[in-house]
Design an enzyme around this catalytic site. Structure first.
Site, PDB file in Angstrom:
ATOM      1  N   ASN A 120      -4.455  14.238   7.097  1.00 18.43           N
ATOM      2  CA  ASN A 120      -5.634  13.623   6.498  1.00 18.43           C
ATOM      3  C   ASN A 120      -6.968  14.005   7.140  1.00 18.43           C
ATOM      4  O   ASN A 120      -7.972  14.099   6.436  1.00 18.43           O
ATOM      5  CB  ASN A 120      -5.458  12.102   6.443  1.00 18.43           C
ATOM      6  CG  ASN A 120      -4.473  11.719   5.322  1.00 18.43           C
ATOM      7  OD1 ASN A 120      -4.238  12.505   4.405  1.00 18.43           O
ATOM      8  ND2 ASN A 120      -3.901  10.544   5.397  1.00 18.43           N
ATOM      9  N   ASP A 173      -7.461  -6.286   6.216  1.00 21.49           N
ATOM     10  CA  ASP A 173      -6.897  -7.026   7.349  1.00 21.49           C
ATOM     11  C   ASP A 173      -7.583  -8.387   7.484  1.00 21.49           C
ATOM     12  O   ASP A 173      -6.944  -9.407   7.758  1.00 21.49           O
ATOM     13  CB  ASP A 173      -7.076  -6.210   8.639  1.00 21.49           C
ATOM     14  CG  ASP A 173      -6.601  -4.786   8.450  1.00 21.49           C
ATOM     15  OD1 ASP A 173      -5.391  -4.571   8.375  1.00 21.49           O
ATOM     16  OD2 ASP A 173      -7.451  -3.878   8.318  1.00 21.49           O
ATOM     17  N   HIS A 225      -7.793  -0.081  12.210  1.00 23.15           N
ATOM     18  CA  HIS A 225      -6.937  -0.512  11.092  1.00 23.15           C
ATOM     19  C   HIS A 225      -5.528   0.024  11.395  1.00 23.15           C
ATOM     20  O   HIS A 225      -5.079   1.015  10.812  1.00 23.15           O
ATOM     21  CB  HIS A 225      -7.465   0.037   9.765  1.00 23.15           C
ATOM     22  CG  HIS A 225      -6.494  -0.210   8.628  1.00 23.15           C
ATOM     23  ND1 HIS A 225      -6.204  -1.457   8.154  1.00 23.15           N
ATOM     24  CD2 HIS A 225      -5.733   0.640   7.905  1.00 23.15           C
ATOM     25  CE1 HIS A 225      -5.310  -1.373   7.190  1.00 23.15           C
ATOM     26  NE2 HIS A 225      -5.000  -0.106   7.022  1.00 23.15           N
TER      27      HIS A 225
HETATM   28  P1  NAD Z   1      -1.210   7.732  -3.167  1.00 25.76           P
HETATM   29  O1  NAD Z   1      -0.381   8.825  -2.587  1.00 25.76           O
HETATM   30  O2  NAD Z   1      -0.664   6.900  -4.269  1.00 25.76           O
HETATM   31  O3  NAD Z   1      -2.607   8.318  -3.660  1.00 25.76           O
HETATM   32  C1  NAD Z   1      -3.346   9.211  -2.894  1.00 25.76           C
HETATM   33  C2  NAD Z   1      -3.985  10.190  -3.849  1.00 25.76           C
HETATM   34  O4  NAD Z   1      -4.810  11.063  -3.065  1.00 25.76           O
HETATM   35  C3  NAD Z   1      -2.979  11.067  -4.604  1.00 25.76           C
HETATM   36  O5  NAD Z   1      -3.246  11.011  -5.998  1.00 25.76           O
HETATM   37  C4  NAD Z   1      -3.213  12.451  -4.026  1.00 25.76           C
HETATM   38  O6  NAD Z   1      -2.988  13.487  -4.987  1.00 25.76           O
HETATM   39  C5  NAD Z   1      -4.687  12.338  -3.647  1.00 25.76           C
HETATM   40  N1  NAD Z   1      -5.141  13.350  -2.702  1.00 25.76           N
HETATM   41  C6  NAD Z   1      -4.442  13.994  -1.741  1.00 25.76           C
HETATM   42  N2  NAD Z   1      -5.242  14.873  -1.129  1.00 25.76           N
HETATM   43  C7  NAD Z   1      -6.465  14.788  -1.708  1.00 25.76           C
HETATM   44  C8  NAD Z   1      -7.692  15.459  -1.516  1.00 25.76           C
HETATM   45  N3  NAD Z   1      -7.811  16.434  -0.598  1.00 25.76           N
HETATM   46  N4  NAD Z   1      -8.729  15.109  -2.302  1.00 25.76           N
HETATM   47  C9  NAD Z   1      -8.622  14.159  -3.251  1.00 25.76           C
HETATM   48  N5  NAD Z   1      -7.475  13.508  -3.486  1.00 25.76           N
HETATM   49  C10 NAD Z   1      -6.410  13.817  -2.709  1.00 25.76           C
HETATM   50  O7  NAD Z   1      -1.663   6.802  -1.921  1.00 25.76           O
HETATM   51  P2  NAD Z   1      -2.283   5.339  -1.965  1.00 25.76           P
HETATM   52  O8  NAD Z   1      -1.186   4.371  -1.859  1.00 25.76           O
HETATM   53  O9  NAD Z   1      -3.267   5.258  -3.077  1.00 25.76           O
HETATM   54  O10 NAD Z   1      -3.032   5.318  -0.551  1.00 25.76           O
HETATM   55  C11 NAD Z   1      -4.145   6.136  -0.303  1.00 25.76           C
HETATM   56  C12 NAD Z   1      -4.543   6.065   1.155  1.00 25.76           C
HETATM   57  O11 NAD Z   1      -5.018   4.754   1.499  1.00 25.76           O
HETATM   58  C13 NAD Z   1      -3.397   6.344   2.121  1.00 25.76           C
HETATM   59  O12 NAD Z   1      -3.881   7.118   3.211  1.00 25.76           O
HETATM   60  C14 NAD Z   1      -2.991   4.951   2.582  1.00 25.76           C
HETATM   61  O13 NAD Z   1      -2.328   4.985   3.816  1.00 25.76           O
HETATM   62  C15 NAD Z   1      -4.355   4.306   2.692  1.00 25.76           C
HETATM   63  N6  NAD Z   1      -4.409   2.837   2.714  1.00 25.76           N
HETATM   64  C16 NAD Z   1      -5.387   2.269   3.474  1.00 25.76           C
HETATM   65  C17 NAD Z   1      -5.549   0.897   3.490  1.00 25.76           C
HETATM   66  C18 NAD Z   1      -6.627   0.242   4.304  1.00 25.76           C
HETATM   67  O14 NAD Z   1      -6.679  -0.992   4.347  1.00 25.76           O
HETATM   68  N7  NAD Z   1      -7.528   0.963   4.967  1.00 25.76           N
HETATM   69  C19 NAD Z   1      -4.688   0.103   2.718  1.00 25.76           C
HETATM   70  C20 NAD Z   1      -3.717   0.709   1.945  1.00 25.76           C
HETATM   71  C21 NAD Z   1      -3.580   2.092   1.953  1.00 25.76           C
HETATM   72  C1  LMR Z   2      -2.054  -1.165   4.822  1.00 19.73           C
HETATM   73  O1  LMR Z   2      -2.592  -1.741   5.786  1.00 19.73           O
HETATM   74  O2  LMR Z   2      -1.447  -1.776   3.932  1.00 19.73           O
HETATM   75  C2  LMR Z   2      -2.190   0.314   4.721  1.00 19.73           C
HETATM   76  O3  LMR Z   2      -3.006   0.808   5.718  1.00 19.73           O
HETATM   77  C3  LMR Z   2      -0.895   0.974   4.625  1.00 19.73           C
HETATM   78  C4  LMR Z   2      -0.291   1.177   5.979  1.00 19.73           C
HETATM   79  O4  LMR Z   2      -0.049   2.321   6.303  1.00 19.73           O
HETATM   80  O5  LMR Z   2      -0.077   0.189   6.679  1.00 19.73           O
END
Ligand code: NAD
Ligand code: LMR
Length: 332
Positions: free
Chosen positions: A106, A160, A188
């Site tokens: 990432n 969170d 996070h």
């Molecule tokens: P997902 O795999 O369903 O969706 C991610 C999307 O990003 C996919 O469609 C993929 O094709 C796309 N992608 C990959 N590389 C890319 C790029 N270079 N440019 C644009 N798009 C790109 O995943 P998700 O469940 O939607 O989660 C997305 C992210 O959010 C993950 O890293 C997950 O860990 C994170 N997340 C963070 C939190 C938070 O609270 N901060 C909470 C939940 C998930």
């Molecule tokens: C979450 O907090 O739900 C996301 O960041 C997914 C994870 O990797 O824990």
């Protein structure tokens, strides 16, 4: 008079958070019920067809506030003219992985998208990084987009924060909207510190401290903290996918409060660029309690930090310092 539309970028828009998030934005949940929007959705070529399907559904839903949709796999087209950028694109954590494990995949994405945003977004663009490792991706984005003001680059710890509110509400059987001023400090990740020392609950006889009402320090200092720290992993275990609707909703909360302001007397948690407040090392993206006014956040100052909390603030800062070094090693 009708407002001009605001261009909002969602990267990773064909993914599961994206699918939950774009209808919320198009309904006015993020920027308000009187703010028209133009959605810019970016994904990668293998997801182009799915992305087009999301665009078709947005058209079919006939959202009155939605004034246009750009669905593209070209980062320059996606970033052009946007005033809000929600960076969800990347690879999610799977069962058994720590957030660090998704680092190498990432951070390089965030380095390259930093340049596209810096060159093509509106100069006052507010950026929220959701994709993990969220704090470190945001830091990389900040470092490789030096002309974007550092105050404009944040990461999501509101999920969170909301999880902590939810746990207290369930424990006390009170409305979640009556609980306020929990704090998420730090990363996070599972080292984050959910702190209730300043949190209160609205009761018929006034605001009361959460500690007094819960009256169980052992639960607050152990199980409560662990539940919030591990909630992301618990959702992944249950759904076999990471949290999506709660992440999307919390991303809307983050931007709405940043743009429209936090209510008087309450704060929220945001991952922001540390200025050394609370002796957190400067130069990390670290979650602090913040209030927002006129589109700007400020770290809440002067809160007392006891010895227990101090250790936890330092531990999560140490992890972020290590992540920063690891991120740079992945980029070199
Ligand atoms: P997902 O795999 O369903 O969706 C991610 C999307 O990003 C996919 O469609 C993929 O094709 C796309 N992608 C990959 N590389 C890319 C790029 N270079 N440019 C644009 N798009 C790109 O995943 P998700 O469940 O939607 O989660 C997305 C992210 O959010 C993950 O890293 C997950 O860990 C994170 N997340 C963070 C939190 C938070 O609270 N901060 C909470 C939940 C998930
Ligand atoms: C979450 O907090 O739900 C996301 O960041 C997914 C994870 O990797 O824990």
């Amino acid at each position: 008079m009708a407002k001009d539309p605001v261009r909002v970028l969602v990267t990773g828009a064909a993914g599961q958070i994206g699918y939950a998030l774009v209808p919320m934005i198009a309904r006015g949940v993020m920027l308000g019920p009187d703010q028209p929007v133009i959605l810019h959705m970016l994904d990668i070529p293998p997801a182009a067809e799915a992305l087009n399907g999301v665009k078709m559904e947005l058209v079919d839903a006939a959202f009155p506030l939605l004034k246009g949709v750009v669905a593209t796999t070209d980062a320059v087209e996606a970033c052009t003219g946007v005033s809000v950028a929600i960076m969800v694109g990347g690879f999610p954590r799977k069962e058994g992985m720590e957030r660090k494990d998704v680092m190498s995949k990432n951070v390089s994405i965030y380095k390259s998208q930093a340049s596209a945003l810096e060159k093509h977004a509106a100069s006052n663009c507010k950026v929220l990084v959701v994709a993990n490792p969220a704090n470190t991706n945001a830091l990389i984005l900040k470092e490789f987009a030096p002309s974007i003001p550092e105050k404009n680059i944040t990461c999501l710890t509101r999920l969170d924060h909301n999880r902590a509110l939810g746990q207290i509400s369930e424990r006390l059987s009170v409305q979640v909207s009556d609980v306020k001023n929990v704090i998420i400090w730090g990363n996070h990740s599972s080292t984050q510190y959910p702190d209730v020392n300043h949190a209160t609950v609205k009761t018929p006889t006034g605001e009361k401290p959460v500690r007094e009402l819960v009256a169980d320090d052992a639960w607050l200092n152990a199980e409560f903290i662990a539940t919030v720290q591990q909630r992301g992993a618990a959702i992944i275990k249950a759904r076999k996918l990471s949290s999506a609707l709660s992440a999307a909703s919390s991303a809307c909360d983050h931007i709405r409060d940043w743009v429209l302001g936090t209510p008087e007397g309450s704060w929220v948690s945001m991952g922001v660029y540390s200025d050394g407040s609370y002796n957190v090392p400067a130069g990390l993206i670290y979650s602090f309690p913040v209030t927002c006014k006129n589109g700007e956040w400020s770290i809440v100052q002067g809160l007392s930090i006891d010895e227990f909390s101090r250790k936890k603030l330092d531990l999560t800062a140490e992890e972020l310092t290590e992540e920063k070094a690891l991120a740079y090693s992945c980029l070199s």
